[in-house]
Design a protein around this motif. Structure first.
Motif, PDB file in Angstrom:
ATOM      1  N   TYR A 274     -42.738   1.028-113.908  1.00  0.00           N
ATOM      2  CA  TYR A 274     -42.565   1.019-112.938  1.00  0.00           C
ATOM      3  C   TYR A 274     -43.649   0.970-111.810  1.00  0.00           C
ATOM      4  O   TYR A 274     -44.424   1.543-111.937  1.00  0.00           O
ATOM      5  CB  TYR A 274     -42.169   3.216-112.880  1.00  0.00           C
ATOM      6  CG  TYR A 274     -41.315   3.393-114.104  1.00  0.00           C
ATOM      7  CD1 TYR A 274     -39.893   4.169-113.764  1.00  0.00           C
ATOM      8  CD2 TYR A 274     -41.796   4.145-115.250  1.00  0.00           C
ATOM      9  CE1 TYR A 274     -39.097   4.240-114.390  1.00  0.00           C
ATOM     10  CE2 TYR A 274     -40.835   4.209-116.207  1.00  0.00           C
ATOM     11  CZ  TYR A 274     -39.397   4.448-115.627  1.00  0.00           C
ATOM     12  OH  TYR A 274     -39.130   4.816-116.940  1.00  0.00           O
ATOM     13  N   VAL A 276     -43.298   2.089-107.583  1.00  0.00           N
ATOM     14  CA  VAL A 276     -42.432   3.066-105.915  1.00  0.00           C
ATOM     15  C   VAL A 276     -42.860   2.974-104.951  1.00  0.00           C
ATOM     16  O   VAL A 276     -44.303   2.669-104.887  1.00  0.00           O
ATOM     17  CB  VAL A 276     -42.176   4.160-106.534  1.00  0.00           C
ATOM     18  CG1 VAL A 276     -40.655   4.942-105.201  1.00  0.00           C
ATOM     19  CG2 VAL A 276     -41.194   4.751-107.785  1.00  0.00           C
ATOM     20  N   VAL A 289     -38.726   6.112 -99.722  1.00  0.00           N
ATOM     21  CA  VAL A 289     -38.024   5.010-100.883  1.00  0.00           C
ATOM     22  C   VAL A 289     -37.829   3.689 -99.784  1.00  0.00           C
ATOM     23  O   VAL A 289     -37.021   3.812 -99.024  1.00  0.00           O
ATOM     24  CB  VAL A 289     -38.282   5.704-102.212  1.00  0.00           C
ATOM     25  CG1 VAL A 289     -38.075   4.425-102.919  1.00  0.00           C
ATOM     26  CG2 VAL A 289     -38.127   6.585-102.547  1.00  0.00           C
ATOM     27  N   LYS A 292     -38.298   0.146-104.903  1.00  0.00           N
ATOM     28  CA  LYS A 292     -38.903   0.566-106.174  1.00  0.00           C
ATOM     29  C   LYS A 292     -38.091   0.102-107.369  1.00  0.00           C
ATOM     30  O   LYS A 292     -36.889  -1.301-106.963  1.00  0.00           O
ATOM     31  CB  LYS A 292     -38.199   1.955-106.591  1.00  0.00           C
ATOM     32  CG  LYS A 292     -37.049   1.701-106.538  1.00  0.00           C
ATOM     33  CD  LYS A 292     -36.042   3.610-107.229  1.00  0.00           C
ATOM     34  CE  LYS A 292     -34.244   3.952-107.242  1.00  0.00           C
ATOM     35  NZ  LYS A 292     -34.475   5.064-107.576  1.00  0.00           N
ATOM     36  N   ALA A 298     -41.158  -4.272-110.687  1.00  0.00           N
ATOM     37  CA  ALA A 298     -42.015  -3.199-110.847  1.00  0.00           C
ATOM     38  C   ALA A 298     -42.822  -4.349-110.629  1.00  0.00           C
ATOM     39  O   ALA A 298     -43.714  -4.682-109.525  1.00  0.00           O
ATOM     40  CB  ALA A 298     -42.336  -2.538-111.858  1.00  0.00           C
ATOM     41  N   HIS A 323     -38.928   7.968-109.151  1.00  0.00           N
ATOM     42  CA  HIS A 323     -38.057   6.158-109.353  1.00  0.00           C
ATOM     43  C   HIS A 323     -36.426   6.992-109.706  1.00  0.00           C
ATOM     44  O   HIS A 323     -35.455   6.326-109.241  1.00  0.00           O
ATOM     45  CB  HIS A 323     -38.179   5.138-110.465  1.00  0.00           C
ATOM     46  CG  HIS A 323     -37.962   4.369-110.965  1.00  0.00           C
ATOM     47  ND1 HIS A 323     -36.406   4.025-111.540  1.00  0.00           N
ATOM     48  CD2 HIS A 323     -37.684   3.318-110.995  1.00  0.00           C
ATOM     49  CE1 HIS A 323     -35.768   3.219-111.664  1.00  0.00           C
ATOM     50  NE2 HIS A 323     -36.557   1.990-111.044  1.00  0.00           N
TER      51      HIS A 323
END
Length: 360
Positions: A274, A276, A289, A292, A298, A323
């Protein structure tokens, strides 16, 4: 007369789908004069370069047969073998000119449109055998144009023949008493002149005819406003079109998202899956955000962050929670304020130290 109102309503340019459908049906831009130009060019090449070699080969073959005529049987199996060998020799000599002309015929069509295989033009249609439809075609504008075009070509080529042959009329008068080799040379010289003049004239004719045929074809493909609306509705209902539209929108959204990463304040990551990207300044109520993604996305976010010196903080639980709990362009959920505030505070302290060290 009944087609006239419908034609006048066709005010919209044809869509790509309309053009593709026309191509599948064999309805393409095809000027016969362009094909004729290529055939004349091929004939000129054959006459100027291939014919002398072919003629020499044929003369050698026939000369050999005549020189040994007493050795061939008039009847029986020997005569069949003689005819077969003679036919093979002549066919071999004519193979190159025939192949060159066939290639020119194919090229004359390929330069006008993509290759197309369609049975639609040869399907039986009532309009092709209807006397009324035939009568209309006979006295249509298209028939009149073709008649005028044929008459014009007859006048042009007749004029070319006269202008080219007339200066050599004295030499042609003595052709019966000339040597065979001189006759062939004279014919080749006059023939090349005729081909050159013909090519010049037919180049202009082919260009004008192609523009005329293409204009007519484009007008025939034009659409009414209703046809445009109906096609758009059908395309919207097509699952393949819908899927393609979704894919295009996703790609554009992803590009905008990646463009926002360099403006991020920090990127919170899980080391393997992940990422973000968060943005915060003092005028914002809460961090939001800006990008993401998981896996390959990623990795791209992390690479962009490194390229633009954006701090990357590893916090697997927070990265997964952000996320799942916040969309791009939205503020982070309230339950993550404290954890994110600690990370952003840490990042800002690092930046302050960096600026203080660089200033000292």
């Amino acid at each position: 007369m009944s087609d006239q109102p419908e034609q006048s309503e066709k005010t919209e340019d044809p869509s790509q789908k309309r053009l593709e459908d026309a191509h599948k049906k064999g309805d393409v831009v095809k000027s016969q004069e362009v094909t004729t130009w290529f055939m004349v060019l091929g004939s000129a090449m054959v006459f100027a370069f291939v014919a002398p070699m072919t003629a020499g080969s044929v003369m050698t073959t026939l000369g050999g047969y005549l020189g040994q005529a007493d050795l061939y049987e008039v009847g029986g199996p020997g005569f069949g073998a003689f005819v077969t060998n003679a036919a093979i020799s002549l066919l071999g000599a004519l193979l190159i000119p025939m192949a060159l002309l066939a290639l020119c015929g194919v090229a004359g069509n390929m330069v006008q449109h993509r290759m197309v295989f369609s049975l639609d033009p040869i399907k039986p249609k009532f309009s092709k055998v209807s006397p009324i439809a035939g009568f209309k075609r006979l006295f249509s504008t298209e028939a009149l144009v073709n008649f005028a075009k044929g008459l014009f070509k007859l006048v042009v080529f007749s004029t070319i023949m006269v202008l080219v042959v007339w200066p050599d009329r004295d030499r042609l008068d003595t052709i019966m008493t000339a040597e065979p080799t001189m006759i062939l040379t004279l014919f080749q010289e006059i023939g090349i002149k005729i081909f050159i003049a013909t090519l010049i004239a037919i180049t202009v004719i082919a260009l004008l005819d192609y523009l005329y045929v293409r204009h007519k074809w484009w007008k025939r493909q034009m659409m009414t406003v209703k046809e445009v609306r109906d096609e758009y509705k059908n395309m919207e209902g097509d699952p393949h079109i819908k899927g393609r539209i979704r894919q295009i929108r996703l790609e554009r959204s992803r590009k905008r998202m990646m463009a926002a990463v360099p403006d991020a304040t920090v990127v919170v990551v899980n080391p393997t899956h992940y990422a973000v990207a968060l943005k915060y300044d003092r005028d914002m109520a809460a961090p939001e955000v800006v990008a993401k993604g998981v896996d390959s996305i990623a990795l791209r976010i992390r690479a962009l962050a490194r390229d633009h010196d954006i701090p990357i903080v590893e916090n697997p639980p927070l990265a997964r929670a952000l996320h799942a709990g916040a969309e791009i362009g939205e503020q982070i959920p309230a339950e993550h304020f404290k954890a994110v505030a600690q990370i952003i505070g840490y990042v800002m302290r690092l930046r302050s130290r960096s600026r203080w060290k660089s200033g000292s």
